[in-house]
Design a protein around this motif. Structure first.
Motif, PDB file in Angstrom:
ATOM      1  N   PRO A  53      -6.490  43.931  20.015  1.00  0.00           N
ATOM      2  CA  PRO A  53      -5.952  44.049  21.198  1.00  0.00           C
ATOM      3  C   PRO A  53      -5.120  42.735  21.485  1.00  0.00           C
ATOM      4  O   PRO A  53      -3.943  43.106  22.180  1.00  0.00           O
ATOM      5  N   VAL A  54      -5.169  41.665  21.000  1.00  0.00           N
ATOM      6  CA  VAL A  54      -4.646  40.461  21.138  1.00  0.00           C
ATOM      7  C   VAL A  54      -4.606  39.449  20.110  1.00  0.00           C
ATOM      8  O   VAL A  54      -5.557  39.416  19.310  1.00  0.00           O
ATOM      9  N   SER A  55      -3.478  38.858  19.589  1.00  0.00           N
ATOM     10  CA  SER A  55      -3.399  38.018  18.545  1.00  0.00           C
ATOM     11  C   SER A  55      -4.334  37.006  18.454  1.00  0.00           C
ATOM     12  O   SER A  55      -4.760  36.431  19.735  1.00  0.00           O
ATOM     13  N   LEU A  56      -4.928  36.514  17.308  1.00  0.00           N
ATOM     14  CA  LEU A  56      -5.966  35.647  17.197  1.00  0.00           C
ATOM     15  C   LEU A  56      -5.217  34.533  16.023  1.00  0.00           C
ATOM     16  O   LEU A  56      -4.982  34.925  15.097  1.00  0.00           O
ATOM     17  N   PRO A  57      -5.120  33.313  16.753  1.00  0.00           N
ATOM     18  CA  PRO A  57      -5.263  32.735  17.951  1.00  0.00           C
ATOM     19  C   PRO A  57      -4.201  33.244  18.850  1.00  0.00           C
ATOM     20  O   PRO A  57      -3.073  33.567  18.441  1.00  0.00           O
ATOM     21  N   PRO A  58      -4.544  33.380  20.333  1.00  0.00           N
ATOM     22  CA  PRO A  58      -3.463  33.811  21.066  1.00  0.00           C
ATOM     23  C   PRO A  58      -2.309  33.174  21.546  1.00  0.00           C
ATOM     24  O   PRO A  58      -1.449  33.572  22.252  1.00  0.00           O
ATOM     25  N   PHE A  59      -2.378  31.798  21.037  1.00  0.00           N
ATOM     26  CA  PHE A  59      -0.934  30.779  21.231  1.00  0.00           C
ATOM     27  C   PHE A  59      -1.163  29.930  20.274  1.00  0.00           C
ATOM     28  O   PHE A  59      -2.349  29.615  19.500  1.00  0.00           O
ATOM     29  N   ASP A  60       0.133  29.256  20.030  1.00  0.00           N
ATOM     30  CA  ASP A  60      -0.037  28.025  19.129  1.00  0.00           C
ATOM     31  C   ASP A  60      -0.744  26.934  19.616  1.00  0.00           C
ATOM     32  O   ASP A  60      -0.797  26.540  21.030  1.00  0.00           O
ATOM     33  N   ASN A  61      -1.852  26.485  18.869  1.00  0.00           N
ATOM     34  CA  ASN A  61      -2.589  25.400  19.303  1.00  0.00           C
ATOM     35  C   ASN A  61      -2.756  24.307  18.108  1.00  0.00           C
ATOM     36  O   ASN A  61      -2.593  24.392  16.794  1.00  0.00           O
ATOM     37  N   SER A  62      -3.288  23.075  18.613  1.00  0.00           N
ATOM     38  CA  SER A  62      -3.458  22.332  17.510  1.00  0.00           C
ATOM     39  C   SER A  62      -4.602  21.876  16.715  1.00  0.00           C
ATOM     40  O   SER A  62      -5.609  22.601  17.229  1.00  0.00           O
ATOM     41  N   SER A  63      -4.677  21.847  15.614  1.00  0.00           N
ATOM     42  CA  SER A  63      -5.707  21.675  14.721  1.00  0.00           C
ATOM     43  C   SER A  63      -6.349  20.586  14.580  1.00  0.00           C
ATOM     44  O   SER A  63      -7.092  20.320  13.765  1.00  0.00           O
ATOM     45  N   MET A  64      -5.809  19.460  15.034  1.00  0.00           N
ATOM     46  CA  MET A  64      -6.077  17.959  14.988  1.00  0.00           C
ATOM     47  C   MET A  64      -6.225  17.330  16.623  1.00  0.00           C
ATOM     48  O   MET A  64      -5.358  17.894  17.399  1.00  0.00           O
ATOM     49  N   GLY A 152       2.091   2.666  28.633  1.00  0.00           N
ATOM     50  CA  GLY A 152       2.130   4.133  28.605  1.00  0.00           C
ATOM     51  C   GLY A 152       2.984   4.601  27.563  1.00  0.00           C
ATOM     52  O   GLY A 152       3.629   5.585  27.586  1.00  0.00           O
ATOM     53  N   HIS A 153       2.895   3.915  26.174  1.00  0.00           N
ATOM     54  CA  HIS A 153       3.588   4.167  24.818  1.00  0.00           C
ATOM     55  C   HIS A 153       2.507   4.375  23.801  1.00  0.00           C
ATOM     56  O   HIS A 153       1.429   3.814  23.811  1.00  0.00           O
ATOM     57  N   VAL A 154       2.691   5.122  22.714  1.00  0.00           N
ATOM     58  CA  VAL A 154       2.279   5.230  21.585  1.00  0.00           C
ATOM     59  C   VAL A 154       3.042   4.889  20.523  1.00  0.00           C
ATOM     60  O   VAL A 154       4.210   5.254  20.586  1.00  0.00           O
ATOM     61  N   GLN A 155       2.403   4.179  19.215  1.00  0.00           N
ATOM     62  CA  GLN A 155       3.363   3.774  18.170  1.00  0.00           C
ATOM     63  C   GLN A 155       2.942   4.702  17.010  1.00  0.00           C
ATOM     64  O   GLN A 155       1.666   5.088  16.670  1.00  0.00           O
ATOM     65  N   VAL A 156       3.880   5.691  16.155  1.00  0.00           N
ATOM     66  CA  VAL A 156       3.782   6.553  15.180  1.00  0.00           C
ATOM     67  C   VAL A 156       3.944   6.026  14.081  1.00  0.00           C
ATOM     68  O   VAL A 156       5.256   5.628  13.948  1.00  0.00           O
ATOM     69  N   TYR A 157       3.298   6.075  13.026  1.00  0.00           N
ATOM     70  CA  TYR A 157       3.620   5.293  11.716  1.00  0.00           C
ATOM     71  C   TYR A 157       3.836   6.188  10.489  1.00  0.00           C
ATOM     72  O   TYR A 157       4.221   5.772   9.423  1.00  0.00           O
ATOM     73  N   ARG A 158       3.851   7.541  10.860  1.00  0.00           N
ATOM     74  CA  ARG A 158       4.465   8.266   9.796  1.00  0.00           C
ATOM     75  C   ARG A 158       5.113   9.432  10.355  1.00  0.00           C
ATOM     76  O   ARG A 158       4.875  10.119  11.456  1.00  0.00           O
ATOM     77  N   PRO A 159       6.174  10.206   9.555  1.00  0.00           N
ATOM     78  CA  PRO A 159       6.794  11.025   9.926  1.00  0.00           C
ATOM     79  C   PRO A 159       6.034  12.579   9.976  1.00  0.00           C
ATOM     80  O   PRO A 159       5.006  12.600   9.233  1.00  0.00           O
ATOM     81  N   ALA A 160       6.270  13.527  10.592  1.00  0.00           N
ATOM     82  CA  ALA A 160       5.885  14.851  10.635  1.00  0.00           C
ATOM     83  C   ALA A 160       6.647  16.179  10.599  1.00  0.00           C
ATOM     84  O   ALA A 160       7.656  15.962  11.006  1.00  0.00           O
ATOM     85  N   GLU A 161       6.240  17.100   9.507  1.00  0.00           N
ATOM     86  CA  GLU A 161       7.273  18.060   9.464  1.00  0.00           C
ATOM     87  C   GLU A 161       7.154  19.123  10.845  1.00  0.00           C
ATOM     88  O   GLU A 161       6.092  19.012  11.393  1.00  0.00           O
ATOM     89  N   ALA A 162       7.886  20.021  10.962  1.00  0.00           N
ATOM     90  CA  ALA A 162       7.796  21.020  12.018  1.00  0.00           C
ATOM     91  C   ALA A 162       6.549  21.816  11.630  1.00  0.00           C
ATOM     92  O   ALA A 162       6.336  22.225  10.685  1.00  0.00           O
ATOM     93  N   ARG A 163       5.872  22.005  12.834  1.00  0.00           N
ATOM     94  CA  ARG A 163       4.618  22.677  13.068  1.00  0.00           C
ATOM     95  C   ARG A 163       3.578  22.144  12.253  1.00  0.00           C
ATOM     96  O   ARG A 163       2.583  23.155  11.618  1.00  0.00           O
ATOM     97  N   ALA A 164       3.615  20.842  11.740  1.00  0.00           N
ATOM     98  CA  ALA A 164       2.351  20.302  10.795  1.00  0.00           C
ATOM     99  C   ALA A 164       1.174  20.343  12.119  1.00  0.00           C
ATOM    100  O   ALA A 164       1.321  20.043  12.960  1.00  0.00           O
TER     101      ALA A 164
END
Length: 440
Positions: A53-64, A152-164
């Protein structure tokens, strides 16, 4: 349950194994479907397709656990030149009101939480300083997200592809997909899927209720003291376990003395909770007349189509058999021999298929294969009888276990297969390819 009484042909006729089984399966009918709650439906067979009746998962969500960000904001990020993003808030699993992630921003996100608007990807917390300003998160600090740094900031040390690290909506199943087909047996994974798509109940054929009753005045229950000429009742335990293994809800009545009136009243009392009755003992010469008398007047004896037919089968072990229907609801009853091996083999050949038929399954038989006989000497078999010998099967070979005696329970406990010797064979030499019924 049963459509009509079995055909009869007199006590002198010798039935083949196939004829007896065909008669049983032509009489027994699948149980009527009912609606059951999920956990009550475990082990049952679906009678209709289940649509999502409804998609699973029902919304885009984070795996991490990590940070939801825009791809452009972390492009080219490295430990030497990290991307510094403003942390605008938290996104937790189950959160309804989502914040917006704009250019140069990030949102702390937990596993299973919905991807917030504006975010395009997720960077794991291990790729960041976790908001601590101390370099990439490692070890114990990688287990949870710290509050953002003082600024109130975070440092990110690696790039990420779309929807990773994003579980896409409908990546498991999509709305309108067929989740399960009719005929599926509901085990734990199927129950999990039904719950995940929001189904709290399903329409199934219920598990058959099987009542197992052993007969014999010499039988004593385990843990009781044996008297002279007495033996422990093992058949009712074995057959009840067999019925449960086949998928039924089984009730063990235990031993009933060889008295027609006692046996008759016991069976009548048990009919209320039985979709199928199984008796063991009292079908061979000696006790035959007592059991026949008891089973010929059970329930509504005027009900057309009821009755038990006692037969001799061209098989070893298990020559004496009884089959028919009893009572006002035409409850099927199979009367098996009393010797332990005979009753066990008879169950596997006749009762198990009847139970699986009541469940509504298409494939009701144990699997069979061909195997090379490994033995010290040739196997012998009575002419005109289909013999079923216990054996152990592995890697295309089968080895006999124990002798041909129908009382050898210890040998049966070590067997995982039945070696089939056809009616037209009186001996089988080692190295011959034989048919094997697999019991595990």
């Amino acid at each position: 349950m049963s459509s009509a009484a079995p055909r009869t042909a007199g006590q002198d006729r010798l039935w083949s194994v196939d004829e007896h089984l065909e008669d049983i399966l032509a009489t027994v009918r699948p149980l009527e479907p009912i609606e059951l709650q999920l956990l009550d439906a475990q082990g049952c067979v679906l009678v209709e397709d289940v649509t999502v009746p409804v998609s699973l998962p029902p919304f885009d969500n984070s795996s991490m656990d990590g940070y939801a960000v825009r791809v452009a904001d972390v492009a080219g990020a490295s430990e030497e030149f990290p991307a510094v993003l403003e942390v605008v808030g938290d996104v937790a699993a189950g959160q309804a009101d989502l914040l917006q992630v704009g250019p140069g921003q990030a949102a702390r996100i937990m596993t299973g939480a919905p991807l917030p608007p504006g975010a395009e990807t997720v960077v794991p917390v291990e790729w960041t300083d976790g908001g601590l300003g101390e370099g990439p998160v490692t070890g114990m600090r990688a287990r949870s997200l710290a509050p953002a740094g003082a600024d109130g900031h975070v440092q990110v040390y690696r790039p990420a592809e779309a929807r990773a690290h994003v579980r896409a909506m409908g990546s498991d199943v999509k709305a309108g997909d067929r989740a399960l087909e009719a005929g599926t047996v509901l085990g734990p994974p199927q129950i999990a899927l039904l719950a995940a798509i929001g189904r709290g109940s399903v329409r199934v054929r219920p598990r058959p209720r099987v009542v197992v009753l052993s007969t014999g005045s010499e039988l004593v229950q385990p843990d009781e003291e044996l008297g002279s000429g007495q033996i422990y009742d093992s058949n009712s335990f074995a057959l009840t376990a067999c019925a449960r293994d086949a998928g039924a809800i089984a009730y063990r009545v235990g031993a009933v003395a060889d008295e027609a009136e006692t046996l008759r009243s016991t069976i009548e009392d048990q009919l209320v909770r039985a979709d199928l009755m199984v008796t063991t003992g009292g079908v061979s010469v000696g006790a035959y007349d007592v059991v026949k008398e008891a089973l010929s007047h059970v329930g509504d004896e005027d009900e057309a189509g009821s009755g038990i037919d006692f037969r001799k089968l061209a098989m070893q072990p298990g020559k004496p058999q009884g089959f028919g229907s009893i009572g006002p609801d035409h409850t099927p009853l199979l009367a098996l021999p009393g010797n332990p091996v005979s009753s066990y083999v008879s169950f596997e050949l006749f009762v198990r298929p009847a139970i699986r038929t009541l469940m509504g399954l298409d494939d009701v038989h144990r699997p069979t294969t061909r195997a090379t006989l490994t033995a010290d000497e040739a196997l012998t078999s009575p002419k005109g009888r289909r013999q079923f010998l216990r054996g152990t099967y592995a890697d295309g070979e089968v080895t006999p276990v124990g002798g041909a005696g129908s009382h050898l329970v210890a040998a049966l406990a070590h067997a995982d297969a039945l070696i089939v010797v056809p009616e037209d064979m009186e001996s089988v030499e080692p190295g011959t390819e034989v048919e094997v019924v697999l019991l595990r």
